[in-house]
Design a protein around this motif. Structure first.
Motif, PDB file in Angstrom:
ATOM      1  N   ASP A 118       1.835  11.313   4.050  1.00  0.00           N
ATOM      2  CA  ASP A 118       3.044  11.610   3.282  1.00  0.00           C
ATOM      3  C   ASP A 118       4.068  10.486   3.339  1.00  0.00           C
ATOM      4  O   ASP A 118       4.994  10.436   2.518  1.00  0.00           O
ATOM      5  CB  ASP A 118       3.690  12.903   3.793  1.00  0.00           C
ATOM      6  CG  ASP A 118       2.856  14.136   3.459  1.00  0.00           C
ATOM      7  OD1 ASP A 118       1.967  14.031   2.590  1.00  0.00           O
ATOM      8  OD2 ASP A 118       3.078  15.183   4.094  1.00  0.00           O
ATOM      9  N   SER A 172       4.184   5.822   0.158  1.00  0.00           N
ATOM     10  CA  SER A 172       4.578   6.142  -1.209  1.00  0.00           C
ATOM     11  C   SER A 172       3.608   5.534  -2.215  1.00  0.00           C
ATOM     12  O   SER A 172       2.856   4.599  -1.898  1.00  0.00           O
ATOM     13  CB  SER A 172       5.999   5.650  -1.488  1.00  0.00           C
ATOM     14  OG  SER A 172       6.064   4.238  -1.393  1.00  0.00           O
ATOM     15  N   ALA A 173       3.648   6.050  -3.424  1.00  0.00           N
ATOM     16  CA  ALA A 173       2.712   5.615  -4.471  1.00  0.00           C
ATOM     17  C   ALA A 173       2.903   4.152  -4.842  1.00  0.00           C
ATOM     18  O   ALA A 173       1.955   3.485  -5.285  1.00  0.00           O
ATOM     19  CB  ALA A 173       2.875   6.501  -5.706  1.00  0.00           C
ATOM     20  N   ASP A 174       4.121   3.625  -4.672  1.00  0.00           N
ATOM     21  CA  ASP A 174       4.377   2.239  -5.062  1.00  0.00           C
ATOM     22  C   ASP A 174       4.258   1.252  -3.902  1.00  0.00           C
ATOM     23  O   ASP A 174       4.608   0.079  -4.032  1.00  0.00           O
ATOM     24  CB  ASP A 174       5.748   2.119  -5.711  1.00  0.00           C
ATOM     25  CG  ASP A 174       6.876   2.599  -4.792  1.00  0.00           C
ATOM     26  OD1 ASP A 174       6.566   3.144  -3.720  1.00  0.00           O
ATOM     27  OD2 ASP A 174       8.046   2.421  -5.169  1.00  0.00           O
ATOM     28  N   THR A 175       3.750   1.732  -2.760  1.00  0.00           N
ATOM     29  CA  THR A 175       3.533   0.828  -1.627  1.00  0.00           C
ATOM     30  C   THR A 175       2.343  -0.084  -1.923  1.00  0.00           C
ATOM     31  O   THR A 175       1.268   0.386  -2.288  1.00  0.00           O
ATOM     32  CB  THR A 175       3.264   1.608  -0.331  1.00  0.00           C
ATOM     33  OG1 THR A 175       4.348   2.498  -0.084  1.00  0.00           O
ATOM     34  CG2 THR A 175       3.129   0.668   0.851  1.00  0.00           C
TER      35      THR A 175
END
Length: 305
Positions: free
Chosen positions: A79, A82-85
């Motif tokens: 969790d 993040s998706a943009d990592t």
């Protein structure tokens, strides 16, 4: 019109210049780490990590991470990614091209990625936060302190360290008088034993459970190879199990492997003193604050049953 500068004015200008120089140098952060010293020009804003324990520790401190390994992400940290990592290679094979292009303020290697330091240090500011497996708890506390200084979150670091000390003390008290222990690792159908220099050395060194074996030659992956006959002969009071297969993303096999006639005759098995610990926290992020706190809670729960 020609201007002349009085000695008093010149002295004031020099003093002002020195004060500004002092201000700039005071912003620099010198980090002593496993492979030397790295000077950072100031508090890092863009941070990359090639190690999940580093990610664990930074997220526990509330520090945002811009780049992570693209493999073996522990479930308990899912969790926090993040998706943009960005992904910057695997745990052991960094993507140096992506790292160089990132213009990161700080790149952190440790454990499996420590060999990347020599190449990475010429690309971006790099530190090696590797920890000695023989002193994991102390190493985590040292790293939290350093991160606190680097990112200006000393109070949060001290709070986490106090929580870790309290948890270790709680588990140590629960372990007192409970007998000896073996930490075992299952790996592709094989058995191994972890000792006082292993990924879970804190069971012996900090929690204080005596090892059921006088000597253990800790292996890098599968521990010190043993047989079921040997386990029965050793007959530990407690067994803590690391399922390496599950830890590296394969199907877990430890429970099935240990459902064995010989193992079931051990004191640990007969007394229900077999504790399965989180395999990713134990095998992948063994030097991370959140992972070790999770493991300590699992050991505490097992001891208190």
């Amino acid at each position: 019109m020609q201007h002349t500068r009085t000695p008093a004015l010149l002295a004031a200008l020099v003093a002002g210049s020195m004060a500004m120089t002092g201000l700039v140098s005071a912003q620099e952060i010198v980090v002593t780490h496993a492979q030397g010293e790295t000077t950072l020009p100031g508090k890092p804003e863009k941070v990359l990590v090639q190690d999940w324990a580093a990610f664990d520790n930074l997220t526990a401190l509330g520090i945002e991470v811009a780049g992570v390994p693209g493999s073996n992400a522990p479930g308990y940290l899912a969790d926090a990614v993040s998706a943009d990592t960005a992904t910057i290679g695997s745990l052991q094979e960094p993507d140096f091209e992506a790292i160089a292009a990132s213009e990161a303020d700080l790149y952190i290697v440790a454990a499996r990625s420590r060999t990347a330091y020599e190449t990475a240090k010429d690309l971006v500011p790099t530190i090696d936060m590797s920890i000695d497996n023989g002193a994991i708890i102390e190493g985590i506390k040292t790293n939290l302190t350093k991160y606190g200084q680097i990112f200006g979150v000393e109070d949060k670091a001290n709070e986490l360290i106090a929580s870790l000390d309290a948890k270790v003390a709680e588990v140590s008290a629960a372990a007192e008088g409970k007998g000896n222990a073996l930490a075992i690792v299952t790996n592709a159908g094989k058995l191994g034993v972890y000792g006082p220099d292993s990924r879970v050395s804190w069971i012996y060194n900090e929690i204080g459970m005596p090892s059921a074996l006088e000597s253990v030659a800790d292996g890098d992956h599968g521990g010190d190879s043993v047989t079921f006959e040997f386990l029965l002969e050793t007959n530990p009071d407690w067994v803590f199990v690391v399922d390496r297969d599950a830890g590296v993303g394969n199907e877990g096999a430890a429970a099935a492997l240990l459902d064995n006639e010989l193992f079931n005759q051990t004191t640990a098995a007969k007394e229900g003193h077999v504790v399965y610990v989180d395999p990713q926290a134990a095998y992948i992020t063994m030097h991370g604050y959140q992972g070790v706190m999770l493991l300590l809670d699992q050991v505490l729960e097992g001891l208190n049953k």
